[in-house]
Design an enzyme around this catalytic site. Structure first.
Site, PDB file in Angstrom:
ATOM      1  N   ALA A 136     -36.326-114.620  16.980  1.00  0.00           N
ATOM      2  CA  ALA A 136     -37.051-115.204  18.113  1.00  0.00           C
ATOM      3  C   ALA A 136     -38.432-114.581  18.246  1.00  0.00           C
ATOM      4  O   ALA A 136     -39.436-115.291  18.389  1.00  0.00           O
ATOM      5  CB  ALA A 136     -36.260-115.019  19.412  1.00  0.00           C
ATOM      6  N   TYR A 137     -38.478-113.261  18.199  1.00  0.00           N
ATOM      7  CA  TYR A 137     -39.761-112.574  18.320  1.00  0.00           C
ATOM      8  C   TYR A 137     -40.690-112.961  17.174  1.00  0.00           C
ATOM      9  O   TYR A 137     -41.859-113.303  17.382  1.00  0.00           O
ATOM     10  CB  TYR A 137     -39.537-111.059  18.341  1.00  0.00           C
ATOM     11  N   SER A 138     -40.163-112.946  15.935  1.00  0.00           N
ATOM     12  CA  SER A 138     -40.989-113.276  14.768  1.00  0.00           C
ATOM     13  C   SER A 138     -41.513-114.701  14.859  1.00  0.00           C
ATOM     14  O   SER A 138     -42.698-114.958  14.612  1.00  0.00           O
ATOM     15  CB  SER A 138     -40.168-113.105  13.485  1.00  0.00           C
TER      16      SER A 138
END
Length: 248
Positions: free
Chosen positions: A154-156
């Site tokens: 999700a962050y990436s």
């Protein structure tokens, strides 16, 4: 510290009450700017205002909520009609874990804050800049958005989208006096580490050839230059701060 000339400039820094946002706020003020900090942590924002004095104001806002951003712009320009600089630093990491079992609500929250929040803020602040045909926008992305960290899908993905948003908006505004760029730091030891597992933190460190994490002040120094008038021919660009990790 090298002195940059941001005298008479008014900056909005989202997430400016802690972490990288706070370091950026401090560096912009040291360079002569006045800063309006946008943050959802009222207690932290109050402490920043108390410590930094009259050069900083605070507006309570949740960048993930479009209506909150609209209200924040209205409150900000009522006090300071011109916004010269915008730094989108508000962000979250989300939990660490494999994509197949990644919690759907956590995925949606990361996207809502990191990507939608950046979109909301740019959408509402850029027109204020266009009124004066001048502005500097700096989005805080991540090297994870270029390389993709395992167990951080999700962050990436959200940071990859911030890079693409930066490139798109930079091209849209290239013929104006507004420049839009982003930075892609490797891991920087801030309170965001509290959201990560020790294993993920160690993985990120192992990928940095310099063998250390970045310092908030190092990120703030690059951001401050991107906020200056001297940054005139770079737009839609990605500036690495990765200790040698980035491969492109």
């Amino acid at each position: 510290m090298n002195q940059l000339d941001l005298a008479s400039q008014h900056a909005v820094v989202t997430g400016g009450a802690s972490g990288l946002g706070l370091a950026i706020t401090q560096r912009l003020i040291a360079s002569g700017a006045t800063v309006t900090v946008w943050d959802r942590d009222e207690q932290a924002m109050t402490a920043v205002i108390k410590s930094l004095g009259t050069a900083v104001r605070g507006v309570l806002v949740d960048v993930a909520v479009h209506a909150s951003v609209v209200a924040a712009v209205q409150q900000t320009v009522a006090a300071r009609p011109v916004v010269d600089v915008l730094v989108n630093s508000a962000g979250i990491t989300g939990p660490n874990g494999p994509l197949a079992t990644y919690p759907v609500p956590a995925w949606e929250q990361v996207m809502q804050v990191n990507l939608n929040g950046t979109f909301h803020v740019c959408r509402e602040v850029v027109p204020v800049m266009q009124q004066n045909n001048y502005g500097r926008v700096v989005n805080i992305a991540s090297v994870a958005g270029k390389e993709g960290n395992p167990n951080a899908s999700a962050y990436s993905a959200s940071k990859a989208a911030v890079i693409a948003l930066t490139k798109s908006l930079g091209k849209e505004l290239a013929a104006t006096g507004i420049r839009v760029n982003c930075v892609t730091p490797a891991a920087v030891k801030t309170a965001m580490f509290d959201q990560m597992t020790p294993e993920h933190i160690q993985f990120m460190l192992s990928k940095i050839p310099m063998g250390r994490f970045g310092e908030p002040d190092e990120i703030a120094a690059m951001v401050a230059w991107l906020c200056s008038e001297e940054c005139a021919f770079s737009t839609g660009a990605v500036f690495d701060l990765s200790g040698g990790r980035a491969t492109y």
